[in-house]
Scaffold this motif. Sequence first.
Motif, short mmCIF file in Angstrom:
data_model
loop_
_atom_site.label_atom_id
_atom_site.label_comp_id
_atom_site.label_asym_id
_atom_site.label_seq_id
_atom_site.Cartn_x
_atom_site.Cartn_y
_atom_site.Cartn_z
N VAL A 1 0.85 -1.19 0.00
CA VAL A 1 0.00 0.00 0.00
C VAL A 1 0.88 1.24 0.00
O VAL A 1 1.79 1.36 0.82
CB VAL A 1 -0.93 0.02 1.23
N ARG A 2 0.62 2.15 -0.92
CA ARG A 2 1.38 3.39 -1.01
C ARG A 2 0.75 4.44 -0.09
O ARG A 2 -0.48 4.49 0.06
CB ARG A 2 1.38 3.89 -2.46
N VAL A 3 1.57 5.28 0.50
CA VAL A 3 1.09 6.34 1.39
C VAL A 3 1.56 7.68 0.83
O VAL A 3 2.76 7.95 0.73
CB VAL A 3 1.60 6.15 2.83
N THR A 4 0.61 8.53 0.48
CA THR A 4 0.89 9.81 -0.15
C THR A 4 0.28 10.94 0.68
O THR A 4 -0.86 10.84 1.14
CB THR A 4 0.28 9.86 -1.57
N THR A 5 1.04 12.01 0.85
CA THR A 5 0.51 13.22 1.46
C THR A 5 0.56 14.34 0.43
O THR A 5 1.60 14.59 -0.19
CB THR A 5 1.29 13.63 2.71
N LEU A 6 -0.58 14.99 0.24
CA LEU A 6 -0.70 16.10 -0.71
C LEU A 6 -0.88 17.39 0.08
O LEU A 6 -1.71 17.47 0.99
CB LEU A 6 -1.91 15.85 -1.62
N TYR A 7 -0.06 18.40 -0.26
CA TYR A 7 -0.07 19.67 0.46
C TYR A 7 -0.53 20.79 -0.46
O TYR A 7 0.29 21.48 -1.07
CB TYR A 7 1.33 20.01 0.99
N PRO A 8 -1.83 21.00 -0.59
CA PRO A 8 -2.29 22.10 -1.45
C PRO A 8 -2.22 23.43 -0.73
O PRO A 8 -2.43 23.52 0.49
CB PRO A 8 -3.74 21.72 -1.76
N GLY A 9 -1.91 24.47 -1.50
CA GLY A 9 -2.01 25.81 -0.96
C GLY A 9 -3.46 26.26 -0.95
O GLY A 9 -4.38 25.43 -0.95
N GLN A 10 -3.69 27.56 -0.97
CA GLN A 10 -5.04 28.09 -0.86
C GLN A 10 -5.92 27.57 -1.99
O GLN A 10 -5.61 27.73 -3.18
CB GLN A 10 -5.03 29.62 -0.88
N THR A 11 -7.04 26.95 -1.62
CA THR A 11 -7.95 26.33 -2.57
C THR A 11 -9.33 26.97 -2.42
O THR A 11 -9.79 27.22 -1.29
CB THR A 11 -8.03 24.82 -2.34
N ALA A 12 -9.99 27.21 -3.53
CA ALA A 12 -11.27 27.93 -3.53
C ALA A 12 -12.40 27.06 -2.99
O ALA A 12 -13.23 26.54 -3.73
CB ALA A 12 -11.59 28.42 -4.94
N THR A 13 -12.43 26.91 -1.68
CA THR A 13 -13.46 26.13 -1.01
C THR A 13 -14.24 27.03 -0.06
O THR A 13 -13.79 28.13 0.28
CB THR A 13 -12.82 24.99 -0.18
N PRO A 14 -15.40 26.57 0.41
CA PRO A 14 -16.15 27.38 1.39
C PRO A 14 -15.35 27.69 2.64
O PRO A 14 -15.50 28.77 3.22
CB PRO A 14 -17.37 26.49 1.69
N MET A 15 -14.50 26.76 3.09
CA MET A 15 -13.70 27.02 4.29
C MET A 15 -12.76 28.20 4.07
O MET A 15 -12.63 29.08 4.93
CB MET A 15 -12.91 25.78 4.70
N LEU A 16 -12.12 28.26 2.89
CA LEU A 16 -11.23 29.39 2.61
C LEU A 16 -12.03 30.68 2.46
O LEU A 16 -11.58 31.75 2.90
CB LEU A 16 -10.40 29.12 1.36
N LEU B 1 -5.87 16.10 -10.15
CA LEU B 1 -4.52 15.72 -9.72
C LEU B 1 -4.58 14.51 -8.78
O LEU B 1 -3.77 13.58 -8.90
CB LEU B 1 -3.84 16.90 -9.04
N ILE B 2 -5.51 14.53 -7.85
CA ILE B 2 -5.65 13.41 -6.91
C ILE B 2 -5.92 12.11 -7.66
O ILE B 2 -5.33 11.07 -7.37
CB ILE B 2 -6.75 13.70 -5.88
N VAL B 3 -6.81 12.17 -8.63
CA VAL B 3 -7.12 10.97 -9.42
C VAL B 3 -5.88 10.46 -10.12
O VAL B 3 -5.62 9.25 -10.17
CB VAL B 3 -8.25 11.26 -10.42
N SER B 4 -5.07 11.37 -10.66
CA SER B 4 -3.85 10.94 -11.36
C SER B 4 -2.86 10.32 -10.38
O SER B 4 -2.17 9.35 -10.71
CB SER B 4 -3.21 12.12 -12.09
N LEU B 5 -2.79 10.83 -9.16
CA LEU B 5 -1.89 10.27 -8.15
C LEU B 5 -2.36 8.88 -7.73
O LEU B 5 -1.55 7.97 -7.51
CB LEU B 5 -1.81 11.19 -6.94
N LEU B 6 -3.67 8.70 -7.63
CA LEU B 6 -4.21 7.38 -7.28
C LEU B 6 -3.89 6.36 -8.37
O LEU B 6 -3.75 5.17 -8.08
CB LEU B 6 -5.73 7.47 -7.08
N SER C 1 5.15 0.95 -9.89
CA SER C 1 6.48 1.05 -9.28
C SER C 1 6.71 2.39 -8.59
O SER C 1 7.79 2.62 -8.03
CB SER C 1 7.56 0.84 -10.35
N LEU C 2 5.70 3.27 -8.60
CA LEU C 2 5.86 4.62 -8.08
C LEU C 2 5.15 4.80 -6.75
O LEU C 2 4.07 4.28 -6.52
CB LEU C 2 5.29 5.65 -9.06
N GLN C 3 5.77 5.59 -5.86
CA GLN C 3 5.12 6.07 -4.66
C GLN C 3 5.47 7.54 -4.49
O GLN C 3 6.62 7.89 -4.28
CB GLN C 3 5.57 5.30 -3.40
#
Length: 230
Positions: free
Chosen positions: A165-180, A205-210, A215-217
Amino acid sequence: MEKNDVRRILLTGAAGGVGTALVRALLAEGDVEVHALCRDASRMTVSDPRVVVHTCDLTRPDEIAALDLPAQLHGLVHTAAAGANLTDVEAGVAEWETYLGANVVGAVALTQRCRERLVPGSTLMFLNSGLGLRASPTSVPYSAAKAAIKSYADSIRPEYNQRGVRVTTLYPGQTATPMLAHNTAVVGIAWEPERYIQPGELAALIVSLLGAGASLQLTDVAVRPAVEPW
């Protein structure tokens, strides 16, 4: 009975800005079954027979334990988040408990529930924040929570890797969401969503990472707005 040829992806925060975009992006991929966790299922705006909605408050361990999850998962994506602009002076114990519970304890509890369900070749992904890498004095509990979940992901990666199982952490900057939108209003900044990362593009991007090659992590992926807004 579960169909063995269907990819099953579990995601949290599925009714949020990024979560909703990710549900749509996953459905566009074809043969997939999306298990969408929502604190309030009435907020889920995507209606599709391939979407299984689960009502769950990640600050409630009893609700996490009671989830009826598939026997096999091909991905777990943590997109749920709770945060506000609070300095150390402004943040009391109650706020610390809220943000650590939602961003850390709940994510850990759900990950542990899914440990044996994640099949070889699957991806465990944490949607973190730029604040998980660079803390902010105006967002102290949230920054600390995101740093903690980064450490958790790094700590469990060797164990999960041994099981394929691969473990990935994604760190997005400011994203146009209701929270922001809410947080910018609090500090008196005009809301201009086009200046920030768009949820649909982040979801793609998340879909492409999944779907990265076997052979990639991709362990740590930082994403910033094309033009830094501040």
